[in-house]
Scaffold this motif. Sequence first.
Motif, PDB file in Angstrom:
ATOM      1  N   PHE A 125       3.702 -21.946  10.293  1.00 55.71           N
ATOM      2  CA  PHE A 125       4.454 -22.097   8.899  1.00 55.71           C
ATOM      3  C   PHE A 125       5.801 -21.048   8.819  1.00 55.71           C
ATOM      4  N   ALA A 126       5.537 -20.156   9.429  1.00 57.21           N
ATOM      5  CA  ALA A 126       6.478 -19.103   9.204  1.00 57.21           C
ATOM      6  C   ALA A 126       7.878 -19.585  10.346  1.00 57.21           C
ATOM      7  N   GLU A 127       7.305 -20.014  11.537  1.00 54.11           N
ATOM      8  CA  GLU A 127       8.528 -20.509  12.574  1.00 54.11           C
ATOM      9  C   GLU A 127       9.005 -21.755  12.100  1.00 54.11           C
ATOM     10  N   LYS A 128       8.342 -22.864  11.636  1.00 51.68           N
ATOM     11  CA  LYS A 128       8.815 -23.920  11.382  1.00 51.68           C
ATOM     12  C   LYS A 128       8.701 -24.533  10.184  1.00 51.68           C
ATOM     13  N   GLY A 129       8.174 -23.960   9.189  1.00 51.36           N
ATOM     14  CA  GLY A 129       8.012 -24.461   7.825  1.00 51.36           C
ATOM     15  C   GLY A 129       7.085 -25.518   7.917  1.00 51.36           C
ATOM     16  N   PHE A 130       6.849 -25.934   6.591  1.00 50.22           N
ATOM     17  CA  PHE A 130       5.745 -26.587   6.188  1.00 50.22           C
ATOM     18  C   PHE A 130       5.651 -28.041   6.586  1.00 50.22           C
ATOM     19  N   ALA A 131       6.870 -28.890   6.287  1.00 49.10           N
ATOM     20  CA  ALA A 131       6.958 -30.034   6.659  1.00 49.10           C
ATOM     21  C   ALA A 131       7.007 -30.316   8.312  1.00 49.10           C
ATOM     22  N   LYS A 132       7.549 -29.513   9.191  1.00 46.51           N
ATOM     23  CA  LYS A 132       7.599 -29.677  10.500  1.00 46.51           C
ATOM     24  C   LYS A 132       6.504 -29.174  11.344  1.00 46.51           C
ATOM     25  N   THR A 133       5.309 -28.611  10.543  1.00 46.17           N
ATOM     26  CA  THR A 133       4.168 -28.082  11.251  1.00 46.17           C
ATOM     27  C   THR A 133       3.176 -29.171  10.830  1.00 46.17           C
ATOM     28  N   LEU A 161       7.401 -16.096   6.333  1.00 46.08           N
ATOM     29  CA  LEU A 161       7.065 -17.371   5.467  1.00 46.08           C
ATOM     30  C   LEU A 161       7.644 -17.169   3.879  1.00 46.08           C
ATOM     31  N   HIS A 162       7.704 -16.117   3.431  1.00 44.52           N
ATOM     32  CA  HIS A 162       8.245 -16.229   1.939  1.00 44.52           C
ATOM     33  C   HIS A 162       9.772 -16.700   1.918  1.00 44.52           C
ATOM     34  N   PHE A 163      10.438 -16.138   2.943  1.00 44.45           N
ATOM     35  CA  PHE A 163      11.929 -16.344   3.096  1.00 44.45           C
ATOM     36  C   PHE A 163      12.181 -17.981   3.245  1.00 44.45           C
ATOM     37  N   ARG A 164      11.406 -18.433   4.283  1.00 52.12           N
ATOM     38  CA  ARG A 164      11.381 -19.983   4.313  1.00 52.12           C
ATOM     39  C   ARG A 164      11.169 -20.596   3.212  1.00 52.12           C
ATOM     40  N   GLU A 165       9.928 -20.416   2.426  1.00 61.54           N
ATOM     41  CA  GLU A 165       9.598 -20.954   1.378  1.00 61.54           C
ATOM     42  C   GLU A 165      10.691 -21.065   0.128  1.00 61.54           C
ATOM     43  N   MET A 166      11.470 -20.227   0.244  1.00 58.59           N
ATOM     44  CA  MET A 166      12.754 -19.831  -0.853  1.00 58.59           C
ATOM     45  C   MET A 166      13.989 -20.830  -0.087  1.00 58.59           C
ATOM     46  N   GLU A 218      13.329 -23.558   1.760  1.00 56.81           N
ATOM     47  CA  GLU A 218      12.705 -24.868   2.053  1.00 56.81           C
ATOM     48  C   GLU A 218      11.534 -25.139   1.134  1.00 56.81           C
ATOM     49  N   PRO A 219      11.790 -24.800  -0.174  1.00 57.59           N
ATOM     50  CA  PRO A 219      10.849 -24.906  -1.368  1.00 57.59           C
ATOM     51  C   PRO A 219       9.909 -26.139  -1.449  1.00 57.59           C
ATOM     52  N   LEU A 262       5.550 -23.901  -4.355  1.00 56.74           N
ATOM     53  CA  LEU A 262       4.699 -22.775  -4.177  1.00 56.74           C
ATOM     54  C   LEU A 262       5.207 -21.384  -4.554  1.00 56.74           C
ATOM     55  N   TRP A 263       6.412 -21.184  -4.238  1.00 62.04           N
ATOM     56  CA  TRP A 263       7.084 -20.031  -4.617  1.00 62.04           C
ATOM     57  C   TRP A 263       7.243 -19.844  -6.236  1.00 62.04           C
ATOM     58  N   ALA A 264       7.659 -20.822  -6.908  1.00 63.69           N
ATOM     59  CA  ALA A 264       7.900 -20.841  -8.170  1.00 63.69           C
ATOM     60  C   ALA A 264       6.310 -20.626  -9.011  1.00 63.69           C
ATOM     61  N   GLU A 265       5.299 -21.218  -8.346  1.00 66.73           N
ATOM     62  CA  GLU A 265       4.191 -21.115  -8.922  1.00 66.73           C
ATOM     63  C   GLU A 265       3.597 -19.732  -8.670  1.00 66.73           C
TER      64      GLU A 265
END
Length: 237
Positions: A38-46, A125-130, A132-133, A136-139
Amino acid sequence: MKSSLPARPPATGHEARKQRADGAEARAHLLLAALRLFAEKGFAKTSTREIAQAAGVNLAAISYYFGDKAGLYKAVFTEPLGKPCDDISRYQPAHLSLREALGGFISGFLQPLKQGELARQFTRLHFREMLEPTGLWAEQIDSNIKPAHAALVEVLCRHLGVTKADDDLQRLAFSITGLAMQMYVSHDVMQAVRPQLIASPKAIDLFADRMLDFAEAMVSVERVRRATLPPLKKNKP
């Protein structure tokens, strides 16, 4: 056709303990593999399939332990290094001195860095979530970061004799948090420029001690600044 074979009795003793251990190990492998991907590719691409392959477990294990991909992502985002609000008890109690409270805040904040590569992946992972939200980050801001920040503000109010937090006290709280956060944001830079500063748990503890001195100095400066203000402006909201 109904089977004539007797039902398998529930596992007991050593067998039950082994099953629990195997299950905990499989879940842990999934968390670590998913964190890296997830940290390398993000949620959508994993995909769940590549996570299961990387973890060395059956694909069905994701459904069993986490429900679905989103459940696994949420667990990865919150479990490995803990939650900010989990550390509130380290620094909020009223009997703590300012140094004890700030020390509890900073040491709790930096503790995950002692896990090395795991902390680096979690930061990515946190940077990627920011960027490519998924929501979950807002939560996490609402459920964890805000309560932790509010607890720090409460501590500063108490030790500065402020009855209601104003903008300057909020700035102070964010600045103290920024000291600790910089350790995560600049980890790769420090690794390249001065690696011995973060090379071991002992080095991180020493950094935390120095950071505590800096944080205390920031509070002292704010205390002096407030003492020079006209009475009506000291607690202006």
